[in-house]
Design an enzyme around this catalytic site. Sequence first.
Site, PDB file in Angstrom:
ATOM      1  N   ASP A 166      44.974  41.909  41.956  1.00  0.00           N
ATOM      2  CA  ASP A 166      45.806  43.111  41.904  1.00  0.00           C
ATOM      3  C   ASP A 166      45.345  44.177  42.891  1.00  0.00           C
ATOM      4  OD1 ASP A 166      43.546  43.277  40.151  1.00  0.00           O
ATOM      5  OD2 ASP A 166      44.384  45.057  39.210  1.00  0.00           O
ATOM      6  N   ASP A 168      37.380  48.963  40.386  1.00  0.00           N
ATOM      7  CA  ASP A 168      37.373  48.853  38.941  1.00  0.00           C
ATOM      8  C   ASP A 168      35.914  48.949  38.476  1.00  0.00           C
ATOM      9  OD1 ASP A 168      40.041  48.290  39.316  1.00  0.00           O
ATOM     10  OD2 ASP A 168      39.989  46.334  38.382  1.00  0.00           O
TER      11      ASP A 168
END
Length: 313
Positions: A66, A210
């Site tokens: 992603d 992340d």
Amino acid sequence: MQITFLGTSSGVPTRSRNVSSIALRLPQRAEFWLFDCGEGTQHQLLRSEIKTSQLRRIFITHLHGDHIFGLMGLLASCGLAGNVQEVDIYGPPGLSEYLKACSKYSHTHVAYPVHIHTITPGVIYEDEEFIVSCGSLKHRITAFGYRIVEKDRSGRFDVEKAKALEIPSGPIYGKLKRGETVTLPDGRKIDGTELCAPPEVGRKFVYCTDTVYCDGAVELAQDADVLVHESTFSHQDAQLAFDRLHSTSTMAAQVALGAGVKQLIATHFSPRYAPGNDIDLNDLLTEAKAIFPNTILAYDFLNYEIPRRLPKL
């Protein structure tokens, strides 16, 4: 410096949010830098006011899909359009091999130079205006956050005051603009700092995703004007965040508080918090603001101008 959010969802796109990508627009040099490039990023660029021809640098945080599935498509489209001169790409180990495999098996040839830089923590790029550094985050695979620091600029030189003092123009002006003390032909000593406005303080932008809460994020974000930090989960789903090494809204707020940033912009939201669900994004905002009041939530195509700091006195 203006941030444009091109994707603010985590994992998968939704009807209103694409997956991760942010553009940092630098109008003074007619270029923009891209941070992450999830699937569909080139479509988001087409829907924005950003000119793809001004793409110059791409910074990848980690190699989850992603955040990178849109990269090869964007590079290929730029090549077909013929409007990009050169691109530098920065990212973790494995990025070069990934792009080479994409190129090989899709039979894609990019006609312009693409330079891939494998990064380690520290300064990874510097020019006359900016310093870019990266730091390690805590995720399931190697992941980095990025810090962009605009260098301080000299204060404006007061030409009219110099003329009133009958200082001859020429090389002397250059020395005075740099704040040097010069001796004039008539013996007078002039301190350049007295003819210049206070230095203009450079802005600081930090991008962390992340990651679960970690000291590395706090260190990277120190004194930032804007911190863009992932807020995948609600505080009520903290166990999921720990299990998957992502952040809750409150973790992002704690990073902002600990780092002394001026503005937190939360992004990378799980689709589980869509409108109508038991917990929605307004709840995440409330959670974050209870710890760090100066928090806003990102949405696709949000433009945020990073304000200039007050000059040093």
